[in-house]
Design an enzyme around this catalytic site. Sequence first.
Site, PDB file in Angstrom:
ATOM      1  N   ALA A   1       0.829  -1.204   0.000  1.00 18.64           N
ATOM      2  CA  ALA A   1       0.000   0.000   0.000  1.00 18.64           C
ATOM      3  C   ALA A   1       0.867   1.258   0.000  1.00 18.64           C
ATOM      4  O   ALA A   1       1.972   1.271   0.544  1.00 18.64           O
ATOM      5  CB  ALA A   1      -0.909  -0.007   1.226  1.00 18.64           C
TER       6      ALA A   1
ATOM      7  N   LEU B   1       2.846  -1.656   3.956  1.00 17.56           N
ATOM      8  CA  LEU B   1       3.136  -0.501   3.116  1.00 17.56           C
ATOM      9  C   LEU B   1       4.261  -0.800   2.127  1.00 17.56           C
ATOM     10  O   LEU B   1       5.272  -1.421   2.481  1.00 17.56           O
ATOM     11  CB  LEU B   1       3.527   0.701   3.979  1.00 17.56           C
ATOM     12  CG  LEU B   1       2.422   1.251   4.886  1.00 17.56           C
ATOM     13  CD1 LEU B   1       2.988   2.314   5.826  1.00 17.56           C
ATOM     14  CD2 LEU B   1       1.279   1.845   4.056  1.00 17.56           C
ATOM     15  N   CYS B   2       4.102  -0.301   0.918  1.00 20.79           N
ATOM     16  CA  CYS B   2       5.101  -0.477  -0.141  1.00 20.79           C
ATOM     17  C   CYS B   2       6.476   0.019   0.304  1.00 20.79           C
ATOM     18  O   CYS B   2       7.485  -0.637   0.057  1.00 20.79           O
ATOM     19  CB  CYS B   2       4.635   0.292  -1.378  1.00 20.79           C
ATOM     20  SG  CYS B   2       5.879   0.550  -2.641  1.00 20.79           S
ATOM     21  N   PHE B   3       6.490   1.182   0.963  1.00 19.00           N
ATOM     22  CA  PHE B   3       7.783   1.771   1.327  1.00 19.00           C
ATOM     23  C   PHE B   3       8.394   1.129   2.563  1.00 19.00           C
ATOM     24  O   PHE B   3       9.516   1.461   2.942  1.00 19.00           O
ATOM     25  CB  PHE B   3       7.652   3.295   1.484  1.00 19.00           C
ATOM     26  CG  PHE B   3       7.641   3.987   0.147  1.00 19.00           C
ATOM     27  CD1 PHE B   3       8.811   4.458  -0.419  1.00 19.00           C
ATOM     28  CD2 PHE B   3       6.470   4.100  -0.585  1.00 19.00           C
ATOM     29  CE1 PHE B   3       8.824   5.057  -1.670  1.00 19.00           C
ATOM     30  CE2 PHE B   3       6.457   4.698  -1.837  1.00 19.00           C
ATOM     31  CZ  PHE B   3       7.639   5.176  -2.382  1.00 19.00           C
TER      32      PHE B   3
END
Lengths: 257, 132
Positions: free
Chosen positions: A78, A141-143
């Site tokens: 996300a 989360l993507c990051f």
Amino acid sequence: MAVRRLMGPTGTVAFQMAFDGALLDAVAGRDVAGVGATVRTYGFTPPGLSLGWFQRLVDVPRAREMNAVARRLTGGGAIHHHRELTFAIAASADHPLYRGDVAGSYRRVHAAIADVLRDVGIRAELRADRALASDTAGTGLCFHASSSLDLVWPRRGDGALAKGVGSAQRRRTGRVLHHGSIKLSPDPEEPGVATVWPLPDPARERELEEALVTALGELLGGGLEPCEPHPSEVERALETQAWHADRHALQRRPSRR
Amino acid sequence: MRPDDRKYTRSHEWIKADGDTVLIGITDFAVNELCSGNEGDLVYCDLPEAGRLVEAGETFGEIESVKAVADLNAPVSGTVVEANPAIEDHLEILSRDPWNEGWMIRLAPKTKSLDGELMSAAQYEAWLAESH
């Protein structure tokens, strides 16, 4: 052939994710005859969270407390779209940029982004096999997750290596949508990531946006032609945005079953 | 040389007759395009349940690698008889043996003919060499 550079539109996270779908359908002429390679940068009003294609709300604890949440066409984790430069490229899969393996196309796009970042003093590099301080289990989360092809640099504060650019692709019947986010300044919803600047700086952010679009246009091999979105793309996005944000649908993975 | 007992599509699926049904999977080229030889890069695959009708060219499933989600397209029309139950939990099968163990769905085809826009192994390889 000129590369279409779409100006906006700004919208909610649901509209933007739906618009990316319309863009993917439009490129290579599926819906809009003659639409070629396209680059767009876009903003989110209000800031919102996009889930990766196969994520569920339960996979992203913060998503359950947010209203502006929508499903993204691309996979991975996300993304909270705030204080970032968001871009999308749509092209035919046989375009030289996307021909061959997925990893090769990432290297080409990320090399162009690294060049642009170098001009604002950021030495971004592929993560390769290094460990990142931004990798954090359990957030979805993507990051907070990384792969060898992500762009990383020392984050503000402790100087530890962290992810600052994330991107992902959707490949559909001979067409590619490549979506990416460059983190511009710290966002409390995504702590610990690398950012370009310590604080928001609208003037420099606009310059970076222009430099990025120019670089991506060169990568696509054509002069940039600024365009408004085709009415049918907007219409398609308006038709499908409700699905992208449907709270019930976000609780489970999209499935053909 | 890729197996010549089946036909191929331009979106890198293969289809092979198996009695009254056909087996459908994706080629080694498709797998490598998604994961560049790192079998761990394939992370999820969604396949249809039995009974679903699919039209030729329609998406019957999706596969996700670390960096891309790709649609899986039906080479012919028909009814899904079964999906390979091993795929979802063992995506590495696709890297190891895309031609046999790595079949994705079994389809009862609408027609017996597997011609149309499908390619032989030689035609697929010539097309790959020319366009990729």
